[in-house]
Design an enzyme around this catalytic site. Sequence first.
Site, PDB file in Angstrom:
ATOM      1  N   ASP A  32       1.897   4.028   2.760  1.00 13.03           N
ATOM      2  CA  ASP A  32       0.842   4.878   2.181  1.00 13.03           C
ATOM      3  C   ASP A  32       1.412   6.017   1.336  1.00 13.03           C
ATOM      4  O   ASP A  32       1.460   5.915   0.114  1.00 13.03           O
ATOM      5  CB  ASP A  32      -0.092   5.402   3.280  1.00 13.03           C
ATOM      6  CG  ASP A  32      -1.488   5.732   2.775  1.00 13.03           C
ATOM      7  OD1 ASP A  32      -1.789   5.433   1.609  1.00 13.03           O
ATOM      8  OD2 ASP A  32      -2.293   6.280   3.560  1.00 13.03           O
ATOM      9  N   ASP A  33       1.805   7.113   1.972  1.00 13.71           N
ATOM     10  CA  ASP A  33       2.384   8.269   1.269  1.00 13.71           C
ATOM     11  C   ASP A  33       3.609   8.709   2.057  1.00 13.71           C
ATOM     12  O   ASP A  33       3.570   9.705   2.805  1.00 13.71           O
ATOM     13  CB  ASP A  33       1.352   9.405   1.198  1.00 13.71           C
ATOM     14  CG  ASP A  33       0.105   8.983   0.441  1.00 13.71           C
ATOM     15  OD1 ASP A  33       0.154   8.932  -0.793  1.00 13.71           O
ATOM     16  OD2 ASP A  33      -0.903   8.653   1.102  1.00 13.71           O
TER      17      ASP A  33
ATOM     18  N   HIS B 133      -9.686   1.212  -1.013  1.00 10.40           N
ATOM     19  CA  HIS B 133      -9.560   1.865   0.291  1.00 10.40           C
ATOM     20  C   HIS B 133     -10.946   1.841   0.936  1.00 10.40           C
ATOM     21  O   HIS B 133     -11.935   2.256   0.303  1.00 10.40           O
ATOM     22  CB  HIS B 133      -9.123   3.321   0.131  1.00 10.40           C
ATOM     23  CG  HIS B 133      -7.668   3.520  -0.165  1.00 10.40           C
ATOM     24  ND1 HIS B 133      -7.025   2.897  -1.209  1.00 10.40           N
ATOM     25  CD2 HIS B 133      -6.726   4.281   0.465  1.00 10.40           C
ATOM     26  CE1 HIS B 133      -5.751   3.279  -1.208  1.00 10.40           C
ATOM     27  NE2 HIS B 133      -5.542   4.112  -0.208  1.00 10.40           N
TER      28      HIS B 133
ATOM     29  N   GLU C 251     -11.102   3.621   6.292  1.00  9.50           N
ATOM     30  CA  GLU C 251     -10.006   4.492   6.757  1.00  9.50           C
ATOM     31  C   GLU C 251     -10.668   5.586   7.596  1.00  9.50           C
ATOM     32  O   GLU C 251     -10.488   5.635   8.811  1.00  9.50           O
ATOM     33  CB  GLU C 251      -9.238   5.091   5.566  1.00  9.50           C
ATOM     34  CG  GLU C 251      -8.109   6.034   5.972  1.00  9.50           C
ATOM     35  CD  GLU C 251      -7.447   6.743   4.785  1.00  9.50           C
ATOM     36  OE1 GLU C 251      -8.005   6.741   3.675  1.00  9.50           O
ATOM     37  OE2 GLU C 251      -6.344   7.320   4.992  1.00  9.50           O
TER      38      GLU C 251
ATOM     39  N   HIS D 238       1.255   4.857  -2.486  1.00 12.65           N
ATOM     40  CA  HIS D 238       0.872   5.659  -3.658  1.00 12.65           C
ATOM     41  C   HIS D 238       2.145   6.302  -4.191  1.00 12.65           C
ATOM     42  O   HIS D 238       2.776   7.085  -3.464  1.00 12.65           O
ATOM     43  CB  HIS D 238      -0.131   6.745  -3.264  1.00 12.65           C
ATOM     44  CG  HIS D 238      -1.362   6.190  -2.595  1.00 12.65           C
ATOM     45  ND1 HIS D 238      -2.541   5.995  -3.271  1.00 12.65           N
ATOM     46  CD2 HIS D 238      -1.573   5.755  -1.319  1.00 12.65           C
ATOM     47  CE1 HIS D 238      -3.437   5.486  -2.428  1.00 12.65           C
ATOM     48  NE2 HIS D 238      -2.880   5.324  -1.245  1.00 12.65           N
TER      49      HIS D 238
ATOM     50  N   HIS E  36       0.857  -1.197   0.000  1.00 10.99           N
ATOM     51  CA  HIS E  36       0.000   0.000   0.000  1.00 10.99           C
ATOM     52  C   HIS E  36       0.889   1.241   0.000  1.00 10.99           C
ATOM     53  O   HIS E  36       1.313   1.706   1.048  1.00 10.99           O
ATOM     54  CB  HIS E  36      -0.924  -0.047   1.232  1.00 10.99           C
ATOM     55  CG  HIS E  36      -1.921   1.084   1.305  1.00 10.99           C
ATOM     56  ND1 HIS E  36      -3.089   0.993   2.041  1.00 10.99           N
ATOM     57  CD2 HIS E  36      -1.936   2.331   0.767  1.00 10.99           C
ATOM     58  CE1 HIS E  36      -3.758   2.114   1.941  1.00 10.99           C
ATOM     59  NE2 HIS E  36      -3.077   2.959   1.179  1.00 10.99           N
TER      60      HIS E  36
END
Length: 338
Positions: A277-278, A196, A199, A18, A16
């Site tokens: 994630d980011d 997603h 969340e 991005h 996961h």
Amino acid sequence: MDQRAFIRQLPKVELHMHIEGSLEPEMMFQLAKRNQIPLSFNTPQEVKAAYQFTDLQSFLDIYYQGANVLVHEQDFYDLTWAYLCRCQQDNVVHTEIFFDPQTHTERGISFDTVINGISRALEDGKEKIGISSRIIMCFLRHLDQKSAFLTLEQAMAHKDKIAAVGLDSSEVGHPPEKFVQVFAKAREEGFLTVAHAGEEGPVDNIYNSIELLQVSRIDHGVRCSDDSHLVELLAQSRMPLTVCPLSNVKLKVFDKMESHNVVDLLRQNLCVTLNSDDPAYFGGYMTDNFLAVAQSHSLTEKELVQFTKNAIEASFTSDNEKYHMRCILDEFFSRSIG
Ligand code: HPA
Ligand code: ZN
């Protein structure tokens, strides 16, 4: 070996991440200069100081602006290559990355430019530094299904490069029901699906992603704890949750890491995995996420290894590749305790 060294050396699998979220402020400035894109900040430090988020939307607003500096195929290559080099430092042996084509096609960048830059870097990642990978194409859920269908059409020429389709962006107000037809079409075309869910949004989004979108994994999914029946179902079915601890704290899904439920879920036999994630926005890559969870929860080495075992189980690789990763992990574990 102390636990921090164990975590650093532990072979990891990321499911996961991005790719646009791995754009570090320094690269943002480099690319802005190279492509003559104006930025509303004067230094990378100013950018970092602005990363104070109150919720998912406050992050997304900044994140989509940052992506504006990505214009040419080489920009997408450089972005992806920099991420792979971080993977190497963190002993990530396999990664499955998201990209958001609509973030780029909406501002006139062609789908081909984006996918070709990313996939060329991933090929080099495999060849030069031995990191295997898959690509997952996400639909932006704040846009309509028509736009998602258009994106799916553009992806058809690149079917060989894309393993799955996913769903990201603003969860609240944009439930999985909105994308049932485009996900059905994607599955018909042979793509796996993820979404997603849970969340910021309610548990209904987790149920509906499983039932209506027929996902193979849930991204985040941490809100499942609101419903004990769902937790049981996730454990029994071994439906993977790709959990992102640093992201969840930064976006205030949990008030502090000590309150995070990922260790609880692991101990209830859910197939939970740790992910970044980011990473450029949330303060860390894979090792940082493992360290943050281990610092706030008491974890055994066996439990730390279980996160990677779960990620191998949940990955979209071939049985052969899974076998290979399990060998690497077993070898590491026997070496570390021996
Ligand atoms: N949630 C939803 N959309 C996103 C995220 C996230 O954590 N990161 C990048 N796009
Ligand atoms: Zn995400």
